[in-house]
Design a protein around this motif. Sequence first.
Motif, PDB file in Angstrom:
ATOM      1  N   ILE A 156       1.572  55.070  22.076  1.00 23.90           N
ATOM      2  CA  ILE A 156       1.350  54.173  23.211  1.00 23.90           C
ATOM      3  C   ILE A 156       0.360  54.725  24.228  1.00 23.90           C
ATOM      4  O   ILE A 156       0.073  54.085  25.230  1.00 23.90           O
ATOM      5  N   THR A 157      -0.164  55.915  23.953  1.00 18.81           N
ATOM      6  CA  THR A 157      -1.241  56.395  24.813  1.00 18.81           C
ATOM      7  C   THR A 157      -2.575  55.826  24.338  1.00 18.81           C
ATOM      8  O   THR A 157      -3.579  55.944  25.036  1.00 18.81           O
ATOM      9  N   GLY A 158      -2.561  55.216  23.150  1.00 18.13           N
ATOM     10  CA  GLY A 158      -3.782  54.647  22.608  1.00 18.13           C
ATOM     11  C   GLY A 158      -4.553  55.638  21.758  1.00 18.13           C
ATOM     12  O   GLY A 158      -5.690  55.384  21.365  1.00 18.13           O
ATOM     13  N   MET A 159      -3.920  56.759  21.479  1.00 17.59           N
ATOM     14  CA  MET A 159      -4.593  57.802  20.711  1.00 17.59           C
ATOM     15  C   MET A 159      -4.752  57.386  19.244  1.00 17.59           C
ATOM     16  O   MET A 159      -3.952  56.629  18.713  1.00 17.59           O
ATOM     17  N   LEU A 160      -5.794  57.916  18.620  1.00 10.17           N
ATOM     18  CA  LEU A 160      -6.033  57.631  17.210  1.00 10.17           C
ATOM     19  C   LEU A 160      -5.024  58.378  16.347  1.00 10.17           C
ATOM     20  O   LEU A 160      -4.506  59.411  16.747  1.00 10.17           O
ATOM     21  N   ASN A 161      -4.797  57.856  15.151  1.00  5.10           N
ATOM     22  CA  ASN A 161      -3.864  58.501  14.231  1.00  5.10           C
ATOM     23  C   ASN A 161      -4.241  59.952  13.981  1.00  5.10           C
ATOM     24  O   ASN A 161      -3.387  60.836  13.966  1.00  5.10           O
ATOM     25  N   LYS A 162      -5.510  60.194  13.782  1.00  7.89           N
ATOM     26  CA  LYS A 162      -5.921  61.558  13.474  1.00  7.89           C
ATOM     27  C   LYS A 162      -5.694  62.484  14.671  1.00  7.89           C
ATOM     28  O   LYS A 162      -5.379  63.654  14.509  1.00  7.89           O
ATOM     29  N   GLN A 163      -5.835  61.939  15.870  1.00 10.59           N
ATOM     30  CA  GLN A 163      -5.575  62.751  17.056  1.00 10.59           C
ATOM     31  C   GLN A 163      -4.096  63.087  17.177  1.00 10.59           C
ATOM     32  O   GLN A 163      -3.720  64.215  17.490  1.00 10.59           O
ATOM     33  N   ILE A 164      -3.259  62.099  16.929  1.00 10.86           N
ATOM     34  CA  ILE A 164      -1.814  62.324  16.960  1.00 10.86           C
ATOM     35  C   ILE A 164      -1.436  63.350  15.909  1.00 10.86           C
ATOM     36  O   ILE A 164      -0.643  64.262  16.153  1.00 10.86           O
ATOM     37  N   ALA A 165      -2.026  63.190  14.736  1.00 12.65           N
ATOM     38  CA  ALA A 165      -1.757  64.116  13.634  1.00 12.65           C
ATOM     39  C   ALA A 165      -2.070  65.550  14.060  1.00 12.65           C
ATOM     40  O   ALA A 165      -1.288  66.477  13.814  1.00 12.65           O
ATOM     41  N   ARG A 167      -2.145  66.785  17.104  1.00 13.79           N
ATOM     42  CA  ARG A 167      -1.177  67.244  18.095  1.00 13.79           C
ATOM     43  C   ARG A 167       0.129  67.692  17.452  1.00 13.79           C
ATOM     44  O   ARG A 167       0.741  68.672  17.867  1.00 13.79           O
ATOM     45  N   LEU A 168       0.559  66.930  16.451  1.00 14.47           N
ATOM     46  CA  LEU A 168       1.864  67.200  15.852  1.00 14.47           C
ATOM     47  C   LEU A 168       1.764  68.136  14.654  1.00 14.47           C
ATOM     48  O   LEU A 168       2.761  68.415  13.987  1.00 14.47           O
ATOM     49  N   LYS A 169       0.558  68.576  14.361  1.00 14.45           N
ATOM     50  CA  LYS A 169       0.325  69.492  13.242  1.00 14.45           C
ATOM     51  C   LYS A 169       0.785  68.885  11.917  1.00 14.45           C
ATOM     52  O   LYS A 169       1.423  69.548  11.099  1.00 14.45           O
ATOM     53  N   ILE A 170       0.502  67.640  11.747  1.00 14.92           N
ATOM     54  CA  ILE A 170       0.815  66.993  10.482  1.00 14.92           C
ATOM     55  C   ILE A 170      -0.418  66.208  10.041  1.00 14.92           C
ATOM     56  O   ILE A 170      -1.411  66.173  10.750  1.00 14.92           O
ATOM     57  N   THR A 171      -0.360  65.606   8.886  1.00 13.96           N
ATOM     58  CA  THR A 171      -1.529  64.869   8.386  1.00 13.96           C
ATOM     59  C   THR A 171      -1.547  63.452   8.941  1.00 13.96           C
ATOM     60  O   THR A 171      -0.531  62.913   9.372  1.00 13.96           O
ATOM     61  N   GLU A 172      -2.738  62.878   8.897  1.00 18.20           N
ATOM     62  CA  GLU A 172      -2.890  61.506   9.367  1.00 18.20           C
ATOM     63  C   GLU A 172      -2.000  60.572   8.542  1.00 18.20           C
ATOM     64  O   GLU A 172      -1.437  59.611   9.074  1.00 18.20           O
ATOM     65  N   ARG A 173      -1.890  60.887   7.283  1.00 17.77           N
ATOM     66  CA  ARG A 173      -1.067  60.065   6.389  1.00 17.77           C
ATOM     67  C   ARG A 173       0.370  59.958   6.895  1.00 17.77           C
ATOM     68  O   ARG A 173       0.982  58.887   6.865  1.00 17.77           O
ATOM     69  N   THR A 174       0.895  61.043   7.351  1.00 24.63           N
ATOM     70  CA  THR A 174       2.280  61.066   7.832  1.00 24.63           C
ATOM     71  C   THR A 174       2.423  60.227   9.094  1.00 24.63           C
ATOM     72  O   THR A 174       3.398  59.493   9.257  1.00 24.63           O
TER      73      THR A 174
END
Lengths: 208, 208
Positions: A156-165, A167-174
């Motif tokens: 909900i911050t509007g961040m891209l999937n890859k950016q979230i990935a 931050r959370l140290k996981i892959t975009e797929r997850t």
Amino acid sequence: MTKSVPVVFIVDDASSVRKALERLVRSAGFNVETFASGEEFLQRKHHKGPSCLVLDVRLPGLSGIELQKKLVQENISVPIIFITGHGDIPMSVRAMKNGAVDFLPKPFDGKELLTAIERAIEKAVRIRQNETERARIERLLKTLTPREYEVLRWAITGMLNKQIAYRLKITERTVKAHRGCIMEKMQVESVADLVRITQKCGIIPAEK
Amino acid sequence: MTKSVPVVFIVDDASSVRKALERLVRSAGFNVETFASGEEFLQRKHHKGPSCLVLDVRLPGLSGIELQKKLVQENISVPIIFITGHGDIPMSVRAMKNGAVDFLPKPFDGKELLTAIERAIEKAVRIRQNETERARIERLLKTLTPREYEVLRWAITGMLNKQIAYRLKITERTVKAHRGCIMEKMQVESVADLVRITQKCGIIPAEK
DNA sequence: CCCCATATTGAACCAAAGTACAATTTACAC
DNA sequence: GTGTAAATTGTACTTTGGTTCAATATGGGG
């Protein structure tokens, strides 16, 4: 879904006052329940439909003001109209600060009270709508797993999937997988809706 | 960015009261400006920084209550603390309903007034932050063309470009063009941000 | 030990969003 | 008429979002 009839609760230790007010309020088309003390009122289980409270300031035992404070503390949101025979300005101001809808010194015009009650009921309806919606959203939120909730706060911050990935140290797929579940569980179809509903129940977006 | 010092406006027709209050409030570290009437206060141009108003209810010409009403109508949001020598409960209740921070019958303790002023200034700061942000957003909104504004109202519903295109009887390509301009002009980088800022200034999403 | 919820990830794929070149039309002011 | 802002559209391309097949790992609870 039948429309529930508004209920006006009246709390006054003088039975003559209770009876007079009950007659007046009933004649205006409301349902009425009367109580002789604050404790009596508290024992009653909460009303589901819209309701308001006509409350004498001075009562044996729990005073009207104390009852108001208690209701505020316990997050029981019923609009209150105070009535009193021996009130003063500081008392009325305190009552209003704590959210009272009105504060009527006796003797007052019956019409005044009824006007106040209508405003109070309108407020109760608004409050109730908000609470209902909020409860619905929080029910949905509880079905999220901890990780999904985390992703939600980032999403909900509007961040891209890859950016979230990242931050959370996981892959975009997850992240995508989690988002899919989130959208389904929260019963929304767009990020815009997600932002809106999460704002209604104080979810703090993750910090960028 | 220097931090502006809070200003307390005092309006009272009795110069002795003005002087006494000014001394009290200054001693607490606030800036003070005094006025002998509501009209005088209205002539002063608005203060930019946080401020509040200590207002006598009874005044020659424009009464305190009338002044409050006027300020509310003209959307001038300065928190008000009423003081009065001859007030009654209905008056205090009306003042509080109209948003007053406090209502103090004379004689009152100086500490009481200072406490009220602190609360009022805190409120002024909150209001000011909101207004500033809101003004910023509305300034940006004004740079949008009518068509862009229209697309914005649809975009924040979370609708797909092709769906918006269908509603507006234009091609998806055009919607994309408008969206690009919207995002740039509104200085945001995601739909999520767009939803949030538009909520702050009461933009009604188009109806699905 | 097995089931189950949770979390994670992969490959392949399609739909959608957005951008970089644009061009065209329309309406209105000067 | 000329200029300008606004609105519209096209093509081609890249990036991102999301789904459909999955599979794997982990950590309790029964």
